[in-house]
Design an enzyme around this catalytic site. Structure first.
Site, PDB file in Angstrom:
ATOM      1  N   ARG A   1       0.846  -1.207   0.000  1.00 41.79           N
ATOM      2  CA  ARG A   1       0.000   0.000   0.000  1.00 41.79           C
ATOM      3  C   ARG A   1       0.876   1.250   0.000  1.00 41.79           C
ATOM      4  O   ARG A   1       0.593   2.231  -0.690  1.00 41.79           O
ATOM      5  CB  ARG A   1      -0.932   0.000   1.243  1.00 41.79           C
ATOM      6  CG  ARG A   1      -1.967  -1.115   1.211  1.00 41.79           C
ATOM      7  CD  ARG A   1      -3.020  -0.948   2.304  1.00 41.79           C
ATOM      8  NE  ARG A   1      -2.538  -1.144   3.666  1.00 41.79           N
ATOM      9  CZ  ARG A   1      -2.547  -2.302   4.322  1.00 41.79           C
ATOM     10  NH1 ARG A   1      -2.994  -3.396   3.743  1.00 41.79           N
ATOM     11  NH2 ARG A   1      -2.108  -2.373   5.576  1.00 41.79           N
TER      12      ARG A   1
ATOM     13  N   LYS B   1     -12.157  14.563   5.522  1.00 41.69           N
ATOM     14  CA  LYS B   1     -13.304  14.114   4.721  1.00 41.69           C
ATOM     15  C   LYS B   1     -14.195  13.188   5.531  1.00 41.69           C
ATOM     16  O   LYS B   1     -13.693  12.361   6.299  1.00 41.69           O
ATOM     17  CB  LYS B   1     -12.812  13.365   3.475  1.00 41.69           C
ATOM     18  CG  LYS B   1     -13.959  12.924   2.558  1.00 41.69           C
ATOM     19  CD  LYS B   1     -13.526  11.906   1.519  1.00 41.69           C
ATOM     20  CE  LYS B   1     -13.891  10.505   1.974  1.00 41.69           C
ATOM     21  NZ  LYS B   1     -13.709   9.494   0.908  1.00 41.69           N
TER      22      LYS B   1
ATOM     23  N   GLU C   1     -19.217  15.307   2.372  1.00 39.76           N
ATOM     24  CA  GLU C   1     -19.528  14.387   1.272  1.00 39.76           C
ATOM     25  C   GLU C   1     -20.816  13.606   1.519  1.00 39.76           C
ATOM     26  O   GLU C   1     -20.803  12.573   2.170  1.00 39.76           O
ATOM     27  CB  GLU C   1     -18.366  13.397   1.051  1.00 39.76           C
ATOM     28  CG  GLU C   1     -18.675  12.402  -0.082  1.00 39.76           C
ATOM     29  CD  GLU C   1     -17.557  11.398  -0.364  1.00 39.76           C
ATOM     30  OE1 GLU C   1     -16.594  11.337   0.416  1.00 39.76           O
ATOM     31  OE2 GLU C   1     -17.664  10.675  -1.355  1.00 39.76           O
TER      32      GLU C   1
ATOM     33  N   LYS D   1     -18.480  17.733  -1.488  1.00 36.14           N
ATOM     34  CA  LYS D   1     -18.140  16.619  -2.380  1.00 36.14           C
ATOM     35  C   LYS D   1     -19.406  15.825  -2.683  1.00 36.14           C
ATOM     36  O   LYS D   1     -19.758  14.894  -1.958  1.00 36.14           O
ATOM     37  CB  LYS D   1     -17.080  15.737  -1.719  1.00 36.14           C
ATOM     38  CG  LYS D   1     -16.704  14.501  -2.526  1.00 36.14           C
ATOM     39  CD  LYS D   1     -15.399  13.899  -2.050  1.00 36.14           C
ATOM     40  CE  LYS D   1     -15.108  12.600  -2.790  1.00 36.14           C
ATOM     41  NZ  LYS D   1     -13.726  12.145  -2.603  1.00 36.14           N
TER      42      LYS D   1
HETATM   43  P1  13P Z   1     -14.757   7.614  -5.955  1.00 40.33           P
HETATM   44  O1  13P Z   1     -14.337   8.752  -6.832  1.00 40.33           O
HETATM   45  O2  13P Z   1     -14.103   6.310  -6.313  1.00 40.33           O
HETATM   46  O3  13P Z   1     -16.236   7.540  -5.769  1.00 40.33           O
HETATM   47  O4  13P Z   1     -14.167   7.920  -4.516  1.00 40.33           O
HETATM   48  C1  13P Z   1     -14.245   9.180  -4.008  1.00 40.33           C
HETATM   49  C2  13P Z   1     -14.309   9.113  -2.535  1.00 40.33           C
HETATM   50  O5  13P Z   1     -13.443   9.625  -1.856  1.00 40.33           O
HETATM   51  C3  13P Z   1     -15.442   8.447  -1.901  1.00 40.33           C
HETATM   52  O6  13P Z   1     -15.510   8.784  -0.543  1.00 40.33           O
END
Ligand code: 13P
Length: 340
Positions: A46, A136, A179, A221
């Site tokens: 990773r 986030k 998000e 987001k």
């Molecule tokens: P994806 O663009 O693969 O949806 O992932 C964005 C993300 O950070 C989801 O929390």
């Protein structure tokens, strides 16, 4: 709270031609990605994979911020430079995913609530000390109209948690990326997605206001407005762009510095084409950019394939997606650029 500082971090991440790399896959998620290339998900693999992305020459022209998983925040490059420092030195702002994932919402079968608020204040302080400038939190809203999903309650509970998280982030000096993801799984139409996304965003901004979150120091987001993957009628690029722009203009206050889309299962090319079309249609009160995980990483992951011999190929694939999405920020992307 230093609102000016929060605002300048938020704006830097969505500067001209720039967006965000979401490289914050949790351990189970990155294992799924590595399984696709028959690579074992060890801590070292990773680290090597993420180092490949972070050390891609020139990526910083298009990537203003990188979302990390907790493990990566504490890892170092081959030259023993902590990843947050390495990113900062290249002009990419490091951030951290702080939620603990979407769990079943008791009493509401089929719906989820994102966990991670307990102890968050202390964790944020520690992340800030490790170099994270933003955070986030992902809330997940499913659509299953036949079962009455999403319920009003699930929307409110998830928006409430997002707002509590955002307030704690700002208290700790971190920019919260908010998000609320309406999933594209399922059979729903683009109209159903639009209706649900609009409801969710209205509730999110209501809760953010109640929690005294300063919008100038946040980023949103969201999902794009798009038909469910199993819907027999798929909208074209223009239709997605129109519905998405309309939904955001109806719901997202102009004080928000930037809207950074998730890719959510779209192909890399679709995610770029949609972003480009939205930006080509006109100007918005906020920057309209990307915070893609899969749409930035699917190509480099395949090109790398877990082999040390393919690091340069992986970097090239990542650079290409970063650049094309950078061009999509100003409507300058063309599908012909995909070749070569
Ligand atoms: P994806 O663009 O693969 O949806 O992932 C964005 C993300 O950070 C989801 O929390």
């Amino acid at each position: 709270m230093d609102v000016k500082q929060l605002n300048s971090v938020a704006r830097a991440m969505v500067g001209p031609g720039k967006g965000i790399l979401a490289a914050d896959e949790s351990s189970p998620t990155i294992k799924k990605r590595f399984d696709q290339i028959n690579t074992e998900s060890t801590e070292e693999n990773r680290r090597v994979y993420r180092q490949m992305l972070f050390t891609t020459r020139g990526a910083e022209q298009y990537i203003g911020g990188v979302i990390l998983f907790e493990e990566t925040l504490g890892q170092m490059s081959d030259g023993n430079v902590p990843f947050p420092k390495l990113l900062q030195s290249k002009g990419m702002i490091p951030g951290i995913k702080v939620d603990k994932g979407a769990k079943a919402l008791a009493g509401f079968p089929g719906e989820t609530i994102t966990e991670g608020l307990d102890g968050l204040r202390d964790r944020l302080e520690a992340y800030h000390e490790q170099g994270a400038a933003f955070a986030k939190w992902r809330a997940v809203i499913d659509i299953d109209a036949a079962r009455g999903i999403p319920s009003r309650f699930a929307i409110e509970a998830n928006a409430h948690a997002l707002a509590r998280y955002a307030a704690l982030c700002q208290e700790a000096g971190l920019v919260p990326i908010v998000e609320p993801e309406v999933l594209m799984d399922g059979e729903h139409t683009i109209e159903q997605c639009q209706e649900v996304t609009e409801k969710v965003l209205v509730e999110v901004y209501r809760q953010l206001a109640l929690h005294k979150v300063v919008l100038e120091g946040t980023l949103l987001k969201p999902n794009m407005v798009i038909a469910g993957k199993k819907c027999p009628t798929q909208a074209n690029v223009k239709e997605v762009a129109v519905a998405t722009a309309q939904t955001l203009l109806r719901t997202v206050p102009g004080a928000v510095p930037g809207v950074v889309f998730l890719s959510g299962g779209q192909s890399s090319e679709e995610a770029t084409a949609h972003l480009n079309a939205i930006n080509a249609m006109g100007r918005y009160p906020w920057e309209v950019s990307f915070s893609y995980g899969r749409a930035l990483q699917a190509a480099p992951l395949q090109a790398w394939g877990g082999s040390p011999d393919n690091i340069e190929a992986g970097r090239n694939a990542f650079f290409k997606r970063a650049k094309l999405n950078g061009l999509a920020r100003s409507g300058e992307y063309k599908s012909s650029m995909e070749a070569g």
